[in-house]
Design a protein around this motif. Structure first.
Motif, mmCIF file in Angstrom:
data_model
loop_
_atom_site.group_PDB
_atom_site.id
_atom_site.type_symbol
_atom_site.label_atom_id
_atom_site.label_comp_id
_atom_site.label_asym_id
_atom_site.label_seq_id
_atom_site.Cartn_x
_atom_site.Cartn_y
_atom_site.Cartn_z
ATOM 1 N N LYS A 39 28.704 10.756 0.930
ATOM 2 C CA LYS A 39 27.641 11.033 1.878
ATOM 3 C C LYS A 39 27.353 9.801 2.726
ATOM 4 O O LYS A 39 26.849 8.799 2.224
ATOM 5 C CB LYS A 39 26.382 11.443 1.115
ATOM 6 N N GLY A 40 27.709 9.871 4.009
ATOM 7 C CA GLY A 40 27.411 8.773 4.915
ATOM 8 C C GLY A 40 26.160 9.085 5.710
ATOM 9 O O GLY A 40 25.561 10.144 5.561
ATOM 10 N N VAL A 41 25.768 8.147 6.562
ATOM 11 C CA VAL A 41 24.573 8.357 7.382
ATOM 12 C C VAL A 41 24.840 9.450 8.414
ATOM 13 O O VAL A 41 24.022 10.335 8.645
ATOM 14 C CB VAL A 41 24.161 7.035 8.080
ATOM 15 N N ILE A 42 26.032 9.411 9.017
ATOM 16 C CA ILE A 42 26.348 10.345 10.100
ATOM 17 C C ILE A 42 26.885 11.673 9.563
ATOM 18 O O ILE A 42 26.484 12.737 9.986
ATOM 19 C CB ILE A 42 27.379 9.728 11.074
ATOM 20 N N GLU A 43 27.808 11.595 8.627
ATOM 21 C CA GLU A 43 28.399 12.835 8.133
ATOM 22 C C GLU A 43 28.723 12.721 6.649
ATOM 23 O O GLU A 43 28.693 11.645 6.066
ATOM 24 C CB GLU A 43 29.652 13.182 8.936
ATOM 25 N N THR A 44 29.003 13.859 6.066
ATOM 26 C CA THR A 44 29.431 13.895 4.674
ATOM 27 C C THR A 44 30.900 14.267 4.644
ATOM 28 O O THR A 44 31.307 15.241 5.258
ATOM 29 C CB THR A 44 28.614 14.935 3.895
ATOM 30 N N VAL A 167 33.450 2.288 10.168
ATOM 31 C CA VAL A 167 33.120 3.620 9.669
ATOM 32 C C VAL A 167 32.121 3.613 8.505
ATOM 33 O O VAL A 167 31.954 4.613 7.824
ATOM 34 C CB VAL A 167 34.389 4.408 9.241
ATOM 35 N N THR A 168 31.446 2.482 8.306
ATOM 36 C CA THR A 168 30.481 2.426 7.194
ATOM 37 C C THR A 168 29.361 3.445 7.350
ATOM 38 O O THR A 168 28.723 3.826 6.376
ATOM 39 C CB THR A 168 29.861 1.026 7.055
ATOM 40 N N GLN A 169 29.141 3.903 8.592
ATOM 41 C CA GLN A 169 28.109 4.911 8.822
ATOM 42 C C GLN A 169 28.599 6.313 8.426
ATOM 43 O O GLN A 169 27.815 7.224 8.278
ATOM 44 C CB GLN A 169 27.721 4.942 10.309
ATOM 45 N N ASN A 170 29.903 6.471 8.331
ATOM 46 C CA ASN A 170 30.457 7.802 8.090
ATOM 47 C C ASN A 170 30.675 8.121 6.620
ATOM 48 O O ASN A 170 30.901 9.252 6.260
ATOM 49 C CB ASN A 170 31.800 7.947 8.812
ATOM 50 N N THR B 245 41.316 3.450 15.289
ATOM 51 C CA THR B 245 39.921 3.142 14.959
ATOM 52 C C THR B 245 39.202 4.460 14.740
ATOM 53 O O THR B 245 38.763 5.080 15.684
ATOM 54 C CB THR B 245 39.210 2.391 16.100
ATOM 55 N N GLY B 246 39.085 4.892 13.527
ATOM 56 C CA GLY B 246 38.423 6.161 13.237
ATOM 57 C C GLY B 246 39.132 7.305 13.916
ATOM 58 O O GLY B 246 40.303 7.546 13.675
ATOM 59 N N GLY B 247 38.467 8.010 14.805
ATOM 60 C CA GLY B 247 39.058 9.175 15.448
ATOM 61 C C GLY B 247 39.916 8.860 16.658
ATOM 62 O O GLY B 247 40.498 9.751 17.255
ATOM 63 N N HIS B 248 39.986 7.578 17.045
ATOM 64 C CA HIS B 248 40.778 7.209 18.218
ATOM 65 C C HIS B 248 42.087 6.556 17.816
ATOM 66 O O HIS B 248 42.152 5.868 16.806
ATOM 67 C CB HIS B 248 40.046 6.175 19.075
ATOM 68 N N VAL B 249 43.107 6.795 18.635
ATOM 69 C CA VAL B 249 44.299 5.960 18.529
ATOM 70 C C VAL B 249 44.519 5.338 19.902
ATOM 71 O O VAL B 249 44.591 6.034 20.909
ATOM 72 C CB VAL B 249 45.544 6.772 18.111
ATOM 73 N N PHE B 250 44.563 4.015 19.937
ATOM 74 C CA PHE B 250 44.897 3.295 21.159
ATOM 75 C C PHE B 250 46.350 2.887 21.065
ATOM 76 O O PHE B 250 46.774 2.313 20.070
ATOM 77 C CB PHE B 250 44.063 2.017 21.298
#
Lengths: 188, 295
Positions: A39-44, A167-170, B245-250
């Motif tokens: 469970k993150g701040v933004i999403e689970t 991504v610590t928020q996720n 970076t997360g949902g992005h690919v550069f």
């Protein structure tokens, strides 16, 4: 007289031997399920697995689980890819295993229908790291089958899985794990 | 009689003892066979493109990939042109995964005001511990350039704006870090500049990836032209880095090509990489899960 005693001892031995060889005291499944969530701040982040292998020895209370990491299914394809590629590194560590024991095994009557609380202690291997894990679970005996269920928490940092700063928020370091298995008698 | 009794007793005890020892450290998991579930190699490339060309990677089912691509001017133009960054051509594209093995995509490039669309299908996945050693992916696409006709005096046909391409990608993820693919590709242009020119251009795509860390990789994308070369064009070569970076690919890279669809970079690359005609460019990919994945 002494001949009779000897005969008796031998018979006993044979009976015990046969019993130990033919004992039907192991239960198993190959289609158990494991769910986990973070469970993150933004999403689970959630994932489930439906091909968990579990074997339980009712005589000794030994219980073992094995799971292929690539079998975890996520709602988002991207999460699944990141899980395998970046977090648990499934190519390098394809399997996770738990080997443990039901500490209070003597309190469980596997021959009688009913619900029993099980205290489990063992070692969980994940991402190449092995750590001690303790969990409480429930074993329900019903019509010769066992329903084993447990919920416990682990920390990703214990298993050398790092969360990048972006991504610590996720997600959170704490992973909630829920296990549900229906075990059948293992025919040897 | 006594002897026999002792032997039997000993045998019994030994068997019982071994049973007890087994119980101490038994491997229960080895008693059930591993379910022979098929496993596939995943993540051979970070993105569905190596750089310019399609990679052996597919989009997941229900994934929308929004792709914004830029190619800048020549770095050798120097400070006056801010090393090429003053000039940019771009392509905006949308790819969608219909199933895990079938994707479609459309795009629009500023260069030649060109529209393109493609179908990408993977009939064969690379297996792990058995199965196919390689993945096979088929791509077919078409491009339509929408510039005003150069010569309005003659009769112009719409079909003259259209070009097609067909590609077979054979790729393998050799290790966690290294993936390689070869992808023969043929471009057919309905209209070429001169009558004696071949309408078909054949090239051999070679794409490789070397992972540098969990989230960065070095990639090379090379397309030597084998036949039907457009006069004055060179082999497109690009190399750069994939950064996730997360949902992005550069995808940041250096290349000699300016085109961002298969027809454009295979028949329109006039700069020579080895003579220093290099430009900076990037692909930005952002994925969205728009439809629910099967459970």
């Amino acid at each position: 007289m002494s001949f009779l005693i000897k005969k008796g001892i031998i018979s006993c031995c044979f009976v015990l031997m046969m019993a130990s060889l033919m004992a039907q005291d192991k239960y198993f499944t190959k289609s158990g399920s494991i769910q986990f969530s973070s469970k993150g701040v933004i999403e689970t982040i959630e994932a489930s697995h439906r091909s968990v292998t579990c074997v339980l020895d009712s005589k000794t209370g030994d219980i073992q689980f094995a799971v292929l990491m690539k079998g975890f299914e996520f709602r988002k394809a991207m999460m699944q890819e990141h899980f395998n590629e970046n977090y648990v590194e499934s190519d390098k560590y394809p399997k996770s295993e738990f080997r443990g024991q039901i500490v209070n095994n003597s309190e469980i009557d596997y021959t009688k229908d009913g619900s029993y609380t099980a205290h489990i202690k063992g070692k969980l291997t994940l991402h190449g790291q092995t750590k001690d894990v303790e969990a409480d679970g429930k074993i329900t005996v019903k019509g010769g089958k066992l329903l084993a269920a447990s919920k416990f928490k682990i920390l990703m940092s214990d298993y050398d899985i790092d969360i990048p700063g972006s991504v610590t928020q996720n997600m959170s370091d704490t992973i909630n794990i829920s296990v549900n298995c229906t075990l059948e008698l293992l025919q040897q | 009689m006594n002897k026999i009794t002792y032997i039997l007793l000993t045998a019994c005890l030994v068997i019982m003892a071994t049973n007890a020892i087994q119980a101490q450290e038994q491997d229960l998991l080895s008693m059930v066979k591993d379910s022979a579930k098929k496993e596939y190699a995943t993540g051979a490339f970070k993105s569905s493109r190596v750089i310019n060309g399609q990679s052996m990677e597919m989009l997941g089912k229900g994934v929308l990939d929004v792709r914004i691509l830029h190619r800048f001017g020549l770095i050798s133009d120097g400070a006056k042109q801010f090393f090429g960054l003053d000039q940019a051509t771009m392509r905006l594209g949308f790819d969608y995964g219909i199933t895990d093995n079938l994707s479609v995509g459309v795009g629009r490039s500023t260069l030649n005001k060109e529209l393109d669309g493609f179908l990408k299908f993977r009939p064969l996945r690379q297996g792990i511990g058995g199965g196919s050693p390689v993945a096979v992916v088929l791509v077919t696409g078409l491009t339509v350039q929408t510039m005003p006709w150069a010569d309005t005096a003659r009769k112009n046909y719409f079909s003259s704006r259209v070009a097609y391409y067909y590609q077979i990608i054979i790729g393998r993820k050799f290790s966690k870090a290294f993936s390689l693919q070869v992808s023969p590709i043929m471009v057919h242009r309905n209209l070429v500049a001169k009558a004696d020119q071949d309408n078909n251009t054949l090239a051999l795509g070679i794409g490789g990836r070397l992972k540098l860390s969990k989230r960065t990789a070095f990639v090379v994308d090379y397309h030597p032209i084998l036949a039907g070369r457009e006069p004055g064009t060179k082999n497109p070569l690009s190399m750069g880095f994939d950064i996730e970076t997360g949902g992005h690919v550069f995808q940041l890279h250096f290349s000699n090509s300016i085109g961002m669809n298969e027809k454009a970079f295979l028949t329109g690359t006039t700069d020579d990489f080895w003579k220093g005609d290099i430009r900076f460019g990037f692909n930005l990919s952002r994925v969205f899960q728009v439809a629910k994945k099967k459970r």
